[in-house]
Motif scaffolding. Sequence first.
Motif, PDB file in Angstrom:
ATOM      1  N   SER A 189      -4.349   0.388 -13.708  1.00 36.07           N
ATOM      2  CA  SER A 189      -3.613   1.229 -14.650  1.00 36.07           C
ATOM      3  C   SER A 189      -1.714   0.654 -14.404  1.00 36.07           C
ATOM      4  N   LEU A 190      -1.467   1.412 -15.441  1.00 39.66           N
ATOM      5  CA  LEU A 190       0.708   1.400 -14.697  1.00 39.66           C
ATOM      6  C   LEU A 190       0.819   2.194 -14.406  1.00 39.66           C
ATOM      7  N   ALA A 191       2.429   2.282 -14.006  1.00 35.29           N
ATOM      8  CA  ALA A 191       2.692   3.378 -13.185  1.00 35.29           C
ATOM      9  C   ALA A 191       3.581   3.639 -12.974  1.00 35.29           C
ATOM     10  N   ASN A 192       3.975   4.222 -12.636  1.00 37.55           N
ATOM     11  CA  ASN A 192       5.603   4.494 -12.176  1.00 37.55           C
ATOM     12  C   ASN A 192       5.741   5.938 -11.069  1.00 37.55           C
ATOM     13  N   LEU A 193       5.962   5.816  -9.705  1.00 41.66           N
ATOM     14  CA  LEU A 193       6.213   6.873  -9.071  1.00 41.66           C
ATOM     15  C   LEU A 193       7.190   6.705  -8.788  1.00 41.66           C
ATOM     16  N   THR A 227       0.870  -1.102  -0.310  1.00 38.26           N
ATOM     17  CA  THR A 227       0.114  -0.336  -0.017  1.00 38.26           C
ATOM     18  C   THR A 227       0.948   1.333  -0.150  1.00 38.26           C
ATOM     19  N   LEU A 228       0.839   1.965  -1.019  1.00 34.14           N
ATOM     20  CA  LEU A 228       1.562   3.478  -1.241  1.00 34.14           C
ATOM     21  C   LEU A 228       1.010   4.023  -1.120  1.00 34.14           C
ATOM     22  N   SER A 229       1.435   4.901  -0.074  1.00 29.59           N
ATOM     23  CA  SER A 229       0.964   6.330   0.240  1.00 29.59           C
ATOM     24  C   SER A 229       1.774   7.576  -0.239  1.00 29.59           C
ATOM     25  N   LEU A 230       0.784   8.823  -0.738  1.00 26.78           N
ATOM     26  CA  LEU A 230       1.630   9.817  -1.031  1.00 26.78           C
ATOM     27  C   LEU A 230       1.428  11.561  -0.772  1.00 26.78           C
ATOM     28  N   GLY A 231       2.730  11.781  -0.046  1.00 26.62           N
ATOM     29  CA  GLY A 231       3.160  12.352   0.717  1.00 26.62           C
ATOM     30  C   GLY A 231       2.241  12.886   1.956  1.00 26.62           C
ATOM     31  N   GLU A 232       1.917  13.268   2.531  1.00 25.95           N
ATOM     32  CA  GLU A 232       1.500  13.502   4.272  1.00 25.95           C
ATOM     33  C   GLU A 232      -0.115  13.716   4.392  1.00 25.95           C
ATOM     34  N   GLU A 233      -0.465  14.050   3.416  1.00 27.60           N
ATOM     35  CA  GLU A 233      -2.111  14.242   3.427  1.00 27.60           C
ATOM     36  C   GLU A 233      -2.528  12.880   2.369  1.00 27.60           C
ATOM     37  N   PHE A 286       9.113  -3.890 -10.736  1.00 30.97           N
ATOM     38  CA  PHE A 286      10.672  -3.578 -10.495  1.00 30.97           C
ATOM     39  C   PHE A 286      11.023  -2.055 -10.068  1.00 30.97           C
ATOM     40  N   LEU A 287      13.024  -1.502  -9.602  1.00 26.08           N
ATOM     41  CA  LEU A 287      13.072   0.032  -9.877  1.00 26.08           C
ATOM     42  C   LEU A 287      14.147  -0.133 -10.490  1.00 26.08           C
ATOM     43  N   SER A 288      14.031   1.403 -10.685  1.00 26.87           N
ATOM     44  CA  SER A 288      15.132   1.702 -11.745  1.00 26.87           C
ATOM     45  C   SER A 288      14.841   3.144 -11.653  1.00 26.87           C
ATOM     46  N   ARG A 289      16.308   3.739 -12.451  1.00 26.90           N
ATOM     47  CA  ARG A 289      16.429   5.166 -12.019  1.00 26.90           C
ATOM     48  C   ARG A 289      16.253   5.887 -13.187  1.00 26.90           C
ATOM     49  N   PHE A 290      15.293   6.710 -12.988  1.00 32.53           N
ATOM     50  CA  PHE A 290      14.749   6.808 -14.414  1.00 32.53           C
ATOM     51  C   PHE A 290      15.326   8.596 -14.446  1.00 32.53           C
ATOM     52  N   GLY A 291      16.015   9.393 -15.179  1.00 30.20           N
ATOM     53  CA  GLY A 291      15.858  10.894 -15.134  1.00 30.20           C
ATOM     54  C   GLY A 291      16.712  10.982 -14.144  1.00 30.20           C
ATOM     55  N   GLY A 292      17.614  10.851 -13.267  1.00 25.25           N
ATOM     56  CA  GLY A 292      18.184  10.978 -12.423  1.00 25.25           C
ATOM     57  C   GLY A 292      17.496  10.748 -10.826  1.00 25.25           C
ATOM     58  N   GLU A 293      16.608   9.984 -10.899  1.00 27.74           N
ATOM     59  CA  GLU A 293      15.718   9.392  -9.711  1.00 27.74           C
ATOM     60  C   GLU A 293      15.545   8.032  -9.272  1.00 27.74           C
ATOM     61  N   TRP A 294      14.904   7.393  -8.641  1.00 33.43           N
ATOM     62  CA  TRP A 294      14.895   6.082  -8.226  1.00 33.43           C
ATOM     63  C   TRP A 294      12.967   6.551  -8.935  1.00 33.43           C
ATOM     64  N   VAL A 295      12.609   4.999  -8.965  1.00 32.91           N
ATOM     65  CA  VAL A 295      11.608   5.484  -9.606  1.00 32.91           C
ATOM     66  C   VAL A 295      11.156   3.983  -9.201  1.00 32.91           C
ATOM     67  N   LEU A 296       9.851   3.904  -8.999  1.00 34.17           N
ATOM     68  CA  LEU A 296       9.595   2.019  -9.086  1.00 34.17           C
ATOM     69  C   LEU A 296       8.099   2.043  -9.516  1.00 34.17           C
ATOM     70  N   PHE A 297       8.141   1.422 -10.472  1.00 37.26           N
ATOM     71  CA  PHE A 297       7.486   0.590 -11.406  1.00 37.26           C
ATOM     72  C   PHE A 297       6.588  -0.599 -11.132  1.00 37.26           C
ATOM     73  N   GLY A 298       5.286  -0.062 -11.503  1.00 33.77           N
ATOM     74  CA  GLY A 298       4.015  -1.509 -11.298  1.00 33.77           C
ATOM     75  C   GLY A 298       2.585  -1.015 -11.480  1.00 33.77           C
ATOM     76  N   PHE A 299       2.307  -1.991 -11.222  1.00 33.79           N
ATOM     77  CA  PHE A 299      -0.038  -1.619 -11.338  1.00 33.79           C
ATOM     78  C   PHE A 299      -0.105  -1.422 -10.500  1.00 33.79           C
ATOM     79  N   ARG A 300      -1.372  -0.783 -10.157  1.00 31.73           N
ATOM     80  CA  ARG A 300      -2.547   0.287  -9.780  1.00 31.73           C
ATOM     81  C   ARG A 300      -3.657  -1.289  -9.859  1.00 31.73           C
ATOM     82  N   PRO A 301      -4.049  -2.301  -8.744  1.00 27.31           N
ATOM     83  CA  PRO A 301      -5.573  -3.097  -9.116  1.00 27.31           C
ATOM     84  C   PRO A 301      -6.646  -1.868  -9.152  1.00 27.31           C
ATOM     85  N   ASP A 302      -6.110  -0.592  -8.217  1.00 28.79           N
ATOM     86  CA  ASP A 302      -7.423  -0.149  -8.372  1.00 28.79           C
ATOM     87  C   ASP A 302      -7.628   1.054  -9.513  1.00 28.79           C
TER      88      ASP A 302
END
Length: 287
Positions: free
Chosen positions: A150-154, A115-121, A131-147
């Motif tokens: 959709s595919l997502a990279n965060l 379960t991922l939470s975005l920001g404090e609120e 998978f986890l990868s460096r993209f554009g100079g930062e670490w990004v988590l790639f995966g699927f949102r079942p809710d």
Amino acid sequence: MAPERYLATRKRVQAIDGMLRAGGKNTLESMAHRLSVTVRTLCRDLRYMKDDLKLPVAHDRLHGYHYAHPVPLLDLFEEAREPLRMAAGLLPPREGLKQDMEVLHEALYGGKAVTLSLGEEGESFPFHPYFLSRFGGEWVLFGFRPDTASLANLPLASLAQIRSREETFPPPAPGERLIRQAGGWIRKGQGFRVSLRFSAGKPWARGLFLTEDQEVRESGGETRIRFTTDSMEDVRRFLHLAGDGVSAEEPSLLRSLLRDHLLHRVWGQRPLPQEFRDPSGLERPRR
């Protein structure tokens, strides 16, 4: 440093562990095919897991190979934690960051949802980390949102908390690296120029990180992403993950091939033929 052969064995054991945790009927033939090894090599790996690692590897006709009972997460890859430590070092310090990295490590190598939470609120939602990868100079988590289906990279920096869930999911591409030093959904290259069209029903496409050289255009509610790659197999796998409403517009020569292979929904059963020549003029090996 461990010998290359030993490292290869550990990587296979990690992939086998993921298959046994994911469930399904794991036969010798299907597992060997997914790992691109012989049945003899697979049997040797299974023996190593049972005899040396003392794992409860079991077999029956109904379930194939599986774990007889739940086992703790394998810690064969201590070096795999190093990228997570590096990622943590690049993130703004916050309470619980170290624990979140441990949860993420277990989720990636154990095929567990989080379960991922975005920001404090911000919102919280279930997520299947691929998978986890460096993209554009930062670490990004790639995966699927079942809710939202959709595919997502965060970016990890956008996450306030990562919590484990009891839910598991089958790996989308067994044997692939789970923590990568660079790249997005598709490995970049110069061999093929590809254009993908996403229907208006997939608004999340505009935020996808396919490759770092991608060009994103929107028109009439549809999204088009153009990029170059050396791996059309990566394109096929991505289209499987993206589901209906996504089509390959370019190159036209590959449309029929992609359409044919997308009809086969079993992972690894029909790899896309790499029968084209790369820019160096050398023919790509057949898989």
